[in-house]
Design a protein around this motif. Sequence first.
Motif, short mmCIF file in Angstrom:
data_model
loop_
_atom_site.label_atom_id
_atom_site.label_comp_id
_atom_site.label_asym_id
_atom_site.label_seq_id
_atom_site.Cartn_x
_atom_site.Cartn_y
_atom_site.Cartn_z
N ARG A 130 -43.46 1.19 56.15
CA ARG A 130 -42.31 1.62 56.96
C ARG A 130 -41.67 2.87 56.36
O ARG A 130 -41.20 2.86 55.22
N ARG A 136 -47.27 -9.77 58.73
CA ARG A 136 -47.98 -9.38 57.50
C ARG A 136 -48.34 -10.59 56.64
O ARG A 136 -49.30 -10.54 55.86
N TYR A 167 -41.16 -0.66 70.36
CA TYR A 167 -41.35 -1.57 69.25
C TYR A 167 -41.06 -3.02 69.65
O TYR A 167 -41.80 -3.94 69.29
N SER A 194 -42.07 -8.12 61.14
CA SER A 194 -43.01 -7.58 60.16
C SER A 194 -43.38 -8.61 59.10
O SER A 194 -44.55 -8.78 58.75
N SER A 239 -46.54 -2.94 53.89
CA SER A 239 -45.39 -2.37 54.58
C SER A 239 -45.36 -0.88 54.26
O SER A 239 -45.10 -0.49 53.12
N ASP A 297 -47.72 -2.57 58.58
CA ASP A 297 -46.54 -2.17 59.36
C ASP A 297 -46.41 -0.66 59.22
O ASP A 297 -46.14 -0.14 58.14
#
Length: 278
Positions: free
Chosen positions: A208, A175, A116, A171, A206, A226
């Motif tokens: 996540r 974004r 990452y 992120s 997002s 993301d």
Amino acid sequence: MQEQTIELAELSGDCARCFGLCCVALPFAASTDFALDKPAGKPCPNLRGDHRCGIHTKLRTEGFTGCTVYDCFGAGQKVAQVTFGGRDWRTGSGEHARRMFDAFPVVRQLHELLWYLTEALTLPAARPVHADLSRMRERTEALTRGTPEELTALDVPGHRQEVNELLLRTSDLVRAGHGGRGRKKNRRGADLMGARLKGADLRGASLRGAYLIAADLTGADLRGADMIGADLRDADLTDADLTDAFFLTQPQLNAARGSAGTRLPGSVSRPVHWTAGL
């Protein structure tokens, strides 16, 4: 940019330089993913003496789908060749094997974080935090080179939290540059199992840790989303656009369904079973 791409390529399993650690150190239970039970530390019955899988080309048809979606992010060869200097777990005492098996899952978690962090450093929009990301990457890499005792004593959750704070900042920056209704929606950890999201506008969303198990994402627009930790098991990504989705890993894609028309970022590869009918 080229240097980072090479580093990403290195953060994937190289079975030829490993000792089949994922086939021995890790446990699995009989389920739709595995055909039998196996405790941690016991070799899978399909593991040959040369550390290769005896049914590698038939894993899915033999009931070992879970093996086909796993990736150690290069931790196997790191533990085998660096931590233990190329010394096979089959040699020496049982204590030697135990130390190797204990170190492997720790390094695997650290290598996932390295994936990452390395990808974040390739994202132009994240430039304001590149210096911090680079320092954290160097620190994480240093941790992977600890002794077996240092590795097993490491506070991995604590380190993961520090890394995650940087990845969240990354992120937000990435974004923010994407339009679409998805950008304003935080679907972090959302229960979207079996959701009907065909053709959905999820640009910049997002996702996540979202549960997207068996979700219909056919033709969905996931550009700039993301994807870190999103559970894509059996999700249908047929003709979906993930062109510049980020923090998307190979294991996530391997667990999903897709097609030749699914558009992917350059950091991952199209799973063979998407077009092989497996």
